[in-house]
Every structure is written in C-alpha cells, then in structure tokens.
Design a protein around this motif. Structure first.
Motif, PDB file in Angstrom:
ATOM      1  N   ARG A  14       0.803  -1.225   0.000  1.00 13.55           N
ATOM      2  CA  ARG A  14       0.000   0.000   0.000  1.00 13.55           C
ATOM      3  C   ARG A  14       0.838   1.278   0.000  1.00 13.55           C
ATOM      4  NH1 ARG A  14      -4.732  -0.587   4.358  1.00 13.55           N
ATOM      5  NH2 ARG A  14      -3.015  -1.180   5.725  1.00 13.55           N
ATOM      6  N   LEU A  15       2.077   1.197   0.469  1.00 17.61           N
ATOM      7  CA  LEU A  15       2.953   2.376   0.443  1.00 17.61           C
ATOM      8  C   LEU A  15       4.123   2.157  -0.516  1.00 17.61           C
ATOM      9  CD1 LEU A  15       3.050   3.576   4.160  1.00 17.61           C
ATOM     10  CD2 LEU A  15       1.601   4.374   2.299  1.00 17.61           C
ATOM     11  N   TRP A  16       3.894   1.384  -1.572  1.00 16.74           N
ATOM     12  CA  TRP A  16       4.894   1.260  -2.627  1.00 16.74           C
ATOM     13  C   TRP A  16       5.074   2.635  -3.276  1.00 16.74           C
ATOM     14  CZ3 TRP A  16       5.394   2.174  -7.807  1.00 16.74           C
ATOM     15  CH2 TRP A  16       6.466   1.557  -8.443  1.00 16.74           C
ATOM     16  N   PRO A  17       6.295   3.038  -3.673  1.00 12.94           N
ATOM     17  CA  PRO A  17       7.515   2.238  -3.790  1.00 12.94           C
ATOM     18  C   PRO A  17       8.436   2.255  -2.573  1.00 12.94           C
ATOM     19  CG  PRO A  17       7.857   4.329  -4.878  1.00 12.94           C
ATOM     20  CD  PRO A  17       6.423   4.348  -4.374  1.00 12.94           C
ATOM     21  N   LEU A  18       8.115   2.999  -1.506  1.00 12.48           N
ATOM     22  CA  LEU A  18       8.967   2.910  -0.324  1.00 12.48           C
ATOM     23  C   LEU A  18       8.824   1.551   0.348  1.00 12.48           C
ATOM     24  CD1 LEU A  18       9.065   6.210   1.778  1.00 12.48           C
ATOM     25  CD2 LEU A  18      10.873   5.107   0.460  1.00 12.48           C
ATOM     26  N   SER A  19       7.611   1.047   0.419  1.00 12.02           N
ATOM     27  CA  SER A  19       7.351  -0.237   1.049  1.00 12.02           C
ATOM     28  C   SER A  19       7.406  -1.342   0.005  1.00 12.02           C
ATOM     29  CB  SER A  19       5.979  -0.195   1.732  1.00 12.02           C
ATOM     30  OG  SER A  19       5.664  -1.423   2.326  1.00 12.02           O
ATOM     31  N   ARG A  20       8.109  -2.416   0.313  1.00 11.10           N
ATOM     32  CA  ARG A  20       8.223  -3.570  -0.583  1.00 11.10           C
ATOM     33  C   ARG A  20       7.929  -4.848   0.208  1.00 11.10           C
ATOM     34  NH1 ARG A  20      11.572  -1.520  -5.054  1.00 11.10           N
ATOM     35  NH2 ARG A  20      11.213   0.718  -4.900  1.00 11.10           N
ATOM     36  N   GLN A  21       7.729  -5.940  -0.494  1.00 13.22           N
ATOM     37  CA  GLN A  21       7.410  -7.193   0.184  1.00 13.22           C
ATOM     38  C   GLN A  21       8.477  -7.550   1.215  1.00 13.22           C
ATOM     39  OE1 GLN A  21       8.225 -10.969  -1.540  1.00 13.22           O
ATOM     40  NE2 GLN A  21       6.220 -11.808  -1.015  1.00 13.22           N
ATOM     41  N   GLN A  22       9.738  -7.381   0.880  1.00 13.91           N
ATOM     42  CA  GLN A  22      10.808  -7.726   1.799  1.00 13.91           C
ATOM     43  C   GLN A  22      11.187  -6.575   2.728  1.00 13.91           C
ATOM     44  OE1 GLN A  22      14.152  -9.480  -0.248  1.00 13.91           O
ATOM     45  NE2 GLN A  22      12.942 -11.170  -1.054  1.00 13.91           N
ATOM     46  N   PHE A  23      10.557  -5.414   2.560  1.00 16.19           N
ATOM     47  CA  PHE A  23      10.814  -4.283   3.455  1.00 16.19           C
ATOM     48  C   PHE A  23       9.529  -3.478   3.595  1.00 16.19           C
ATOM     49  CE2 PHE A  23      12.938  -0.421   4.999  1.00 16.19           C
ATOM     50  CZ  PHE A  23      13.855  -0.982   5.866  1.00 16.19           C
ATOM     51  N   PRO A  24       8.501  -4.067   4.240  1.00 17.96           N
ATOM     52  CA  PRO A  24       7.185  -3.423   4.336  1.00 17.96           C
ATOM     53  C   PRO A  24       7.189  -2.232   5.286  1.00 17.96           C
ATOM     54  CG  PRO A  24       7.192  -5.487   5.542  1.00 17.96           C
ATOM     55  CD  PRO A  24       8.498  -5.413   4.822  1.00 17.96           C
ATOM     56  N   LYS A  25       6.022  -1.589   5.422  1.00 21.20           N
ATOM     57  CA  LYS A  25       5.970  -0.262   6.032  1.00 21.20           C
ATOM     58  C   LYS A  25       6.367  -0.234   7.495  1.00 21.20           C
ATOM     59  CE  LYS A  25       1.026  -0.149   7.242  1.00 21.20           C
ATOM     60  NZ  LYS A  25      -0.217   0.613   7.192  1.00 21.20           N
ATOM     61  N   GLN A  26       6.250  -1.367   8.224  1.00 18.55           N
ATOM     62  CA  GLN A  26       6.648  -1.335   9.630  1.00 18.55           C
ATOM     63  C   GLN A  26       8.139  -1.065   9.807  1.00 18.55           C
ATOM     64  OE1 GLN A  26       5.107  -3.931   8.168  1.00 18.55           O
ATOM     65  NE2 GLN A  26       6.029  -5.888   8.707  1.00 18.55           N
ATOM     66  N   PHE A  27       8.933  -1.230   8.749  1.00 16.53           N
ATOM     67  CA  PHE A  27      10.360  -0.961   8.827  1.00 16.53           C
ATOM     68  C   PHE A  27      10.730   0.435   8.312  1.00 16.53           C
ATOM     69  CE2 PHE A  27      10.417  -5.724   7.935  1.00 16.53           C
ATOM     70  CZ  PHE A  27      10.369  -6.050   9.274  1.00 16.53           C
ATOM     71  N   LEU A  28       9.743   1.173   7.823  1.00 19.11           N
ATOM     72  CA  LEU A  28      10.003   2.493   7.253  1.00 19.11           C
ATOM     73  C   LEU A  28      10.048   3.569   8.335  1.00 19.11           C
ATOM     74  CD1 LEU A  28       7.615   2.460   4.160  1.00 19.11           C
ATOM     75  CD2 LEU A  28      10.048   1.858   4.228  1.00 19.11           C
TER      76      LEU A  28
END
Length: 477
Positions: A14-28
């Motif tokens: 949902r927050l692509w392109p910052l969020s990715r499957q291997q680095f989703p938004k909880q790590f942003l």
C-alpha cells in the motif's frame, strides 16, 4: 503483568515504492527518526510491561532483529510464522508461548505499523482496560472516529459496563459505504476497529478452543517442538500450516460472550495509503508535506517524498510523488489506492521492484545493486564490523571483489587473505569462498559478478552463523 505482542507481518504493497514485500511499512521511517516498529515498541514506555514478544514471517526475521538492536529495545523473543495464517493463529502462538512456564500474562496485541499521535491517551486507555482483562474479558480498543471513514471496519458498542470502563460489544461490522459510515458517526455508538486487544493469554486460548478448535489444535501441535535459532523461536512448520487462515475477529471476537470495547481517542491511523499519511502529517502554509530534497513552485495540497534525488514540482495540486533509487510513483491523491494495481503488474511481469529495493539489508550488512547487464552485475557491499557472510559457492557466476574502505578477511578456495583499500581478489565459478569484516569500522567493497546466470538463488551454503545453511533461493549478496 502486561506482555505486549507486536504483530510485525505485512506484505508492503500500500505504500509502494517505499514499502516492498521484503521491506514493508513497519520498517520504514515515515514520521520521525524511528521506524514504525521501533515507535510501536517505544510507545509502551508509558505503561508497566514486560519486554515485547514479536511475531513475524521468515523473510522479515533479520530486519525485525536489526530494528530492535538499532533501537536498543529489548524483546522477549521473535516468533517466526512458517506461513501467514492471519491474526488468530499468530496470536495463539504468542499465547501458548506465554503460558508455557506457568505464566498467564495479559497480552496487549498491537500492530507494528500503526500511527498513534497521542501516546498519553493510548496508555490511559490500556491502563483502563487492565481491570476488565483481569476479570476475564476480551478487550478490543475502539478508535473514536473523526470522519465517516470507509476504509475501516467498525465496532458497535452495546450497554455500558457497571464500572464505566467500557462497553459490551454489540457487533463488529465490515467496511461500510459512505452513507452507512455517516449513519454510524451520527449515532455516536460506533468506533473504528483498531485491531488492538488486551486479554489474558489463557482466556484467549479458552475461547479459541471453544469457537475455532481447528486453529487451536494446529497451533498447539506447532508449539510441541519449538526450536531457538539465534534470536528466533521456530515452530513446527508442518503442524502450523494445517491451521485454517482466519482473523481474531472472525475466529473469536465475533463469537465470544466476553468481548468488550474500550474507547480510545489517540490520533490513530493505520496509514493505509499515501493520502492517509499526508492527512496526519504537519503541512506547510500551502497544504504540502515535503520530505527530502524538494523544491515546490505553485504546488498545493501535495505529498512529495524524495529519498535520493532532488524533486522539483511546478503547478501541481492534490498529487503524491514518491521517489526511490529504482522507482518513482506519481498519482492524484484520490487515486493512490490504485498503487496495488501497479504492484500486481510488477508481479505479473516478473519485475523485482515489488519485492525489494535496490538496496537490500542482510543480517551481516547490506548491498546496493548499482548496475547490471545481460552477463554482469555490480554491487556495493557493506559488511558490519565483526560480521561474516556464509561460506558458499556459485555454479554459474564468478565474482571480483575490490575493497573501497576497511579490511576484508577473504576465504578464496584454500587461501585465507586480508585485503585493504584498493586491493582485490577474483573468485572463479565453483570455488568455495567467504567474506568477513574483522575490523572495527564498516567494510565497503565493490562486487562485480559475471556469468550466464546472475539471479539471487545461485548459491550453495556450507556454513552460516545466521542459521541459513538449509535456506534455498536467498543470496548473501
């Protein structure tokens, strides 16, 4: 004692392109200097609690551990789900782990990727809910709505409890249309469903066994032979994947006679889109949220996030622009939910941008894929002090390592050598090799790969200090 259980799963679309499957938004890091996961853990400082227990999937395990290490945050363990089965089984694993030693803590179940601006109000609501949970109630926290939001589920409150700490739950309702949402708000009896809970571990397991016995049985079997691997708690995969996939709402909360809701007015958001993030951020006089190196002329009511390059805008209104090393999103604010269709197209066309960033984190450090062609790939590799990549070999590619800074201890076949700045080594196809940083500062090097097949799954591990010898299809660099 409260044992927080932080659910750190998520697919990252949902927050692509910052969020990715291997680095989703909880790590942003979106709102301050901490990731959303770190902020969730730090938010607990306002209540008396044990170190949190974390649940995540296999592919995110090192990111979770690194986030806690970087934030100097203690945890009670990181439980790995072999496969995602939704929230009911995940919470069951946490509850069963918690009661193993004769303990029966209050589990405070939290998502790792929610924003709460008023942390004092959050702590106050949790403290109020403790008395209810101690009397065997299953507490859910209902967010006091600020608008007729159609993107959230709702909780309808029933009669007030005698102690006025909350209300009985009348019903859970799905995401409504706008007209229905307006009706909900007008009554004053509906709350947004936050997905946060507080209850005794034993009471949750009792209700789960009563209403969803298949989930209970699968999780119970999965916990019989747990193993500890570095920072992680592994359950029995074969047993766990037999569990039905279900949410805690469907599996327990909608069926139990002990569900109560405690209102929470805390500036909450699940940050389900770029426009939702724009709504909760502080804005400039023109209604803009600018992150990074941004110059805006005649630009209004827009969200612009520049992570690597200067982004300049002219004459724009109500837009979202997000720039990363390998992708740029440009959208009208009203259309940002369609980013999921972009991610679906990336998957369909077998492109890597839905799955990971150009810069990828590993337990030993990170690498940045800076160039590639038909038979070559160039990476900039950073190895943390004291860290070591696995002892490995490749069937299809050779590698050339050039040290930029720091000291590299290299195993190249039957040779062990030390390399410093401007020195290099060549590793032919099929040769067993390893890379280690024996120094006190980060090791930076350039890796040039060449060969007929350069995908990340061309790797055979022989030794690995991170428990990945049996892992297939995940490269070290």
């Amino acid at each position: 004692m409260i044992l927080p259980v932080i659910m750190a799963g998520g697919s990252g679309s949902r927050l692509w392109p910052l969020s990715r499957q291997q680095f989703p938004k909880q790590f942003l890091t979106l709102l301050d200097n901490h990731s959303m996961l770190q902020t969730t853990a730090n938010r607990l400082d306002g209540i008396i609690h044990s170190a949190p227990l974390v649940i995540c999937n296999e592919e995110h395990r090192f990111s979770v551990a690194e986030q806690f290490r970087l934030g100097n945050i203690d945890n009670s363990g990181i439980i790995l789900e072999p496969e995602g089965r939704n929230t009911a089984p995940a919470i069951a694993l946490a509850a069963m782990y918690a009661v193993r030693n004769g303990q029966d803590p209050l589990l405070l179940v939290l998502a790792a990727d929610h924003v709460i601006k008023n942390e004092a109000a959050f702590c106050e609501a949790v403290t109020k809910a403790v008395a209810l949970a101690e009397h065997n109630q299953l507490v859910t926290f209902g967010i006091v709505p600020t608008a007729p939001e159609t993107g959230y589920g709702y909780i309808q409150r029933g009669e007030s409890l005698a102690d006025e700490l909350g209300f009985k739950v009348s019903q859970f309702v799905e995401k409504p249309n706008l007209a229905t949402a307006k009706d909900y708000i007008a009554t004053g009896h509906y709350y947004w469903n936050s997905g946060m809970f507080l209850f005794k571990a034993s009471v949750y397991l009792q209700e789960l066994k009563l209403y969803s016995p298949d989930i209970f049985a699968a999780c119970e079997a999965a916990m019989v032979n747990t193993t500890h691997d570095v920072d992680f708690i592994r359950v029995d995969e074969a047993a766990f994947i037999t569990s039905p996939e279900d949410s805690i709402d469907y599996a327990v909360m909608e069926k139990t006679k002990h569900a109560v809701v405690v209102p929470m007015d805390c500036g909450w958001s699940d940050v389900g889109s770029w426009s939702a993030l724009w709504e909760i951020e502080d804005k400039d006089p023109h209604g803009n949220v600018f992150k990074g190196d941004v110059i805006g002329i005649d630009t209004n009511n827009s969200y612009v996030n520049a992570t690597e390059k200067l982004v300049a805008t002219i004459g724009l209104d109500d837009v979202v622009i997000v720039e990363t090393k390998d992708a740029i999103l440009v959208s009208k604010q009203a259309d940002v939910q369609q980013v999921k269709h972009i991610v679906e197209q990336l998957k369909t066309h077998d492109r890597s941008e839905w799955q990971h960033h150009r810069e990828v984190y590993r337990p030993w450090g990170k690498y940045d894929s800076i160039d590639h062609g038909g038979r070559f790939q160039v990476k900039r590799i950073t190895v943390k002090p004291g860290a070591k990549l696995s002892v490995q070999m490749h069937y299809h590619r050779a590698e050339h390592w050039i040290v930029v800074s720091g000291t590299a201890k290299v195993t190249n076949g039957d040779q062990d050598i030390l390399l410093t700045e401007n020195q290099s080594t060549y590793i032919p196809v099929g040769v067993i090799h390893a890379l280690e940083n024996p120094g006190k500062v980060p090791l930076e090097l350039i890796e040039v790969q060449s060969g007929s097949y350069l995908s990340e799954d061309d790797i055979v591990r022989f030794e690995d200090r991170y428990g990945r010898v049996a892992t297939k299809g995940v490269s070290d660099a």
